[in-house]
Design a protein around this motif. Structure first.
Motif, PDB file in Angstrom:
ATOM      1  N   PRO A  52      68.622  -2.020  65.577  1.00  0.00           N
ATOM      2  CA  PRO A  52      67.208  -1.933  65.802  1.00  0.00           C
ATOM      3  C   PRO A  52      66.756  -3.169  66.617  1.00  0.00           C
ATOM      4  CG  PRO A  52      66.128  -2.048  63.649  1.00  0.00           C
ATOM      5  CD  PRO A  52      67.650  -1.988  63.511  1.00  0.00           C
ATOM      6  N   LEU A  53      66.047  -4.123  67.372  1.00  0.00           N
ATOM      7  CA  LEU A  53      66.282  -5.028  67.908  1.00  0.00           C
ATOM      8  C   LEU A  53      64.775  -5.237  67.710  1.00  0.00           C
ATOM      9  CD1 LEU A  53      66.312  -4.037  71.976  1.00  0.00           C
ATOM     10  CD2 LEU A  53      68.186  -5.631  70.576  1.00  0.00           C
ATOM     11  N   LYS A  54      63.720  -4.503  67.118  1.00  0.00           N
ATOM     12  CA  LYS A  54      62.736  -4.938  66.448  1.00  0.00           C
ATOM     13  C   LYS A  54      62.752  -4.020  64.873  1.00  0.00           C
ATOM     14  CE  LYS A  54      60.422  -7.178  69.825  1.00  0.00           C
ATOM     15  NZ  LYS A  54      59.189  -7.846  70.781  1.00  0.00           N
ATOM     16  N   ARG A  55      62.395  -2.883  65.506  1.00  0.00           N
ATOM     17  CA  ARG A  55      61.860  -1.591  64.398  1.00  0.00           C
ATOM     18  C   ARG A  55      62.341  -0.371  64.894  1.00  0.00           C
ATOM     19  NH1 ARG A  55      58.059  -1.551  59.795  1.00  0.00           N
ATOM     20  NH2 ARG A  55      57.462   1.537  60.059  1.00  0.00           N
ATOM     21  N   TRP A  56      63.085   0.816  64.184  1.00  0.00           N
ATOM     22  CA  TRP A  56      63.423   2.059  64.178  1.00  0.00           C
ATOM     23  C   TRP A  56      63.616   3.330  63.371  1.00  0.00           C
ATOM     24  CZ3 TRP A  56      68.947   1.966  66.880  1.00  0.00           C
ATOM     25  CH2 TRP A  56      69.585   1.896  65.644  1.00  0.00           C
ATOM     26  N   ASP A  57      62.908   4.385  64.162  1.00  0.00           N
ATOM     27  CA  ASP A  57      62.754   4.403  62.782  1.00  0.00           C
ATOM     28  C   ASP A  57      64.421   6.131  62.992  1.00  0.00           C
ATOM     29  OD1 ASP A  57      60.526   4.156  61.801  1.00  0.00           O
ATOM     30  OD2 ASP A  57      59.584   5.518  62.151  1.00  0.00           O
ATOM     31  N   THR A  58      65.300   6.135  62.778  1.00  0.00           N
ATOM     32  CA  THR A  58      66.522   6.904  63.230  1.00  0.00           C
ATOM     33  C   THR A  58      66.536   8.294  61.749  1.00  0.00           C
ATOM     34  OG1 THR A  58      67.473   5.630  61.324  1.00  0.00           O
ATOM     35  CG2 THR A  58      67.876   4.626  63.962  1.00  0.00           C
TER      36      THR A  58
END
Length: 118
Positions: free
Chosen positions: A85-91
Protein backbone atom coordinates in the motif's frame (compact mmCIF):
# COMPACT_ATOMS: atom_id res chain seq x y z
CA UNK A 1 17.92 -6.31 -6.81
CA UNK A 2 17.13 -8.45 -3.79
CA UNK A 3 14.92 -11.49 -4.37
CA UNK A 4 13.59 -13.89 -1.76
CA UNK A 5 12.18 -17.28 -2.76
CA UNK A 6 9.15 -18.47 -0.84
CA UNK A 7 9.39 -22.20 -0.24
CA UNK A 8 6.85 -22.95 2.49
CA UNK A 9 3.74 -24.51 0.97
CA UNK A 10 1.24 -26.93 2.35
CA UNK A 11 1.28 -30.50 1.03
CA UNK A 12 -1.71 -31.14 -1.26
CA UNK A 13 -4.12 -33.90 -0.28
CA UNK A 14 -4.28 -37.03 -2.43
CA UNK A 15 -7.65 -35.99 -3.89
CA UNK A 16 -6.25 -32.56 -4.77
CA UNK A 17 -3.26 -34.15 -6.51
CA UNK A 18 -5.62 -36.41 -8.48
CA UNK A 19 -7.56 -33.31 -9.62
CA UNK A 20 -4.32 -31.52 -10.46
CA UNK A 21 -5.41 -28.35 -8.68
CA UNK A 22 -5.29 -27.15 -5.08
CA UNK A 23 -5.56 -24.01 -3.00
CA UNK A 24 -2.50 -23.47 -0.83
CA UNK A 25 -3.89 -20.63 1.26
CA UNK A 26 -6.44 -17.86 1.41
CA UNK A 27 -6.35 -14.74 3.51
CA UNK A 28 -7.18 -11.16 4.29
CA UNK A 29 -4.94 -8.32 5.47
CA UNK A 30 -6.19 -5.09 6.96
CA UNK A 31 -3.92 -2.30 7.97
CA UNK A 32 -0.66 -0.59 7.28
CA UNK A 33 2.03 -2.49 5.50
CA UNK A 34 5.08 -1.16 3.74
CA UNK A 35 5.97 -2.33 0.27
CA UNK A 36 8.82 -4.81 0.78
CA UNK A 37 12.32 -3.90 -0.34
CA UNK A 38 12.87 -7.35 -1.81
CA UNK A 39 11.11 -9.00 -4.70
CA UNK A 40 9.46 -12.36 -4.00
CA UNK A 41 9.41 -15.52 -6.07
CA UNK A 42 6.20 -17.13 -4.91
CA UNK A 43 6.48 -20.41 -6.82
CA UNK A 44 2.67 -20.61 -7.12
CA UNK A 45 -0.18 -18.61 -8.61
CA UNK A 46 -1.86 -15.91 -6.53
CA UNK A 47 -4.74 -13.51 -7.03
CA UNK A 48 -5.01 -10.46 -4.80
CA UNK A 49 -8.00 -8.13 -4.58
CA UNK A 50 -7.63 -4.62 -3.17
CA UNK A 51 -10.81 -3.95 -1.20
CA UNK A 52 -9.90 -0.50 0.15
CA UNK A 53 -6.94 1.84 -0.18
CA UNK A 54 -4.32 2.06 -2.88
CA UNK A 55 -0.82 0.81 -3.53
CA UNK A 56 1.67 -0.28 -6.15
CA UNK A 57 2.68 -3.52 -7.87
CA UNK A 58 6.18 -3.97 -9.29
CA UNK A 59 7.15 -6.88 -11.52
CA UNK A 60 10.78 -7.19 -12.60
CA UNK A 61 11.28 -5.76 -16.08
CA UNK A 62 7.96 -3.87 -16.17
CA UNK A 63 6.94 -0.37 -15.07
CA UNK A 64 5.18 -0.08 -11.68
CA UNK A 65 1.39 -0.39 -11.72
CA UNK A 66 -0.84 1.75 -9.48
CA UNK A 67 -3.42 -0.26 -7.56
CA UNK A 68 -6.72 1.08 -6.28
CA UNK A 69 -9.74 -0.27 -4.42
CA UNK A 70 -11.54 -2.73 -6.68
CA UNK A 71 -8.39 -3.85 -8.53
CA UNK A 72 -7.42 -7.51 -8.75
CA UNK A 73 -3.98 -8.66 -9.87
CA UNK A 74 -2.38 -12.02 -10.57
CA UNK A 75 1.04 -13.23 -9.54
CA UNK A 76 2.61 -16.03 -11.56
CA UNK A 77 4.96 -18.73 -10.28
CA UNK A 78 8.62 -17.74 -10.29
CA UNK A 79 8.02 -14.20 -11.58
CA UNK A 80 9.74 -11.75 -9.19
CA UNK A 81 7.22 -9.22 -7.83
CA UNK A 82 6.66 -6.92 -4.90
CA UNK A 83 3.60 -4.94 -3.86
CA UNK A 84 2.19 -2.92 -1.01
CA UNK A 85 0.00 0.00 0.00
CA UNK A 86 0.89 3.64 -0.34
CA UNK A 87 -0.56 4.27 3.13
CA UNK A 88 -3.14 1.66 4.10
CA UNK A 89 -5.18 -1.01 2.35
CA UNK A 90 -7.31 -4.08 2.84
CA UNK A 91 -6.63 -7.04 0.56
CA UNK A 92 -7.95 -10.54 0.05
CA UNK A 93 -5.85 -13.23 -1.60
CA UNK A 94 -5.88 -16.82 -2.75
CA UNK A 95 -2.78 -18.86 -3.63
CA UNK A 96 -3.14 -21.99 -5.78
CA UNK A 97 -1.10 -24.45 -7.82
CA UNK A 98 -1.06 -27.79 -9.60
CA UNK A 99 -0.74 -29.19 -13.12
CA UNK A 100 -4.20 -27.87 -14.06
CA UNK A 101 -3.10 -24.38 -13.03
CA UNK A 102 0.06 -24.65 -15.14
CA UNK A 103 -2.11 -25.69 -18.11
CA UNK A 104 -3.72 -22.23 -18.10
CA UNK A 105 -0.34 -20.94 -19.29
CA UNK A 106 0.34 -23.86 -21.65
CA UNK A 107 -3.09 -23.36 -23.28
CA UNK A 108 -2.48 -19.59 -23.40
CA UNK A 109 -5.52 -18.84 -21.23
CA UNK A 110 -3.14 -16.81 -19.05
CA UNK A 111 0.19 -15.40 -20.12
CA UNK A 112 3.19 -14.88 -17.89
CA UNK A 113 4.40 -11.28 -18.01
CA UNK A 114 7.90 -10.83 -19.42
CA UNK A 115 10.53 -10.18 -16.80
CA UNK A 116 14.25 -9.82 -16.37
CA UNK A 117 16.54 -12.32 -14.74
CA UNK A 118 16.65 -11.82 -10.96
Amino acid sequence: MRVVREERFRTPLTVERSLGLWVDRIGFVRGDMDKPERYRLLGQFAALAVETGDGVLEIVGRPPVALNAGDVFLLFPNVPARYGPLKRWDTFWVVWNGPAAIMTIDLELLSVPPHGTP
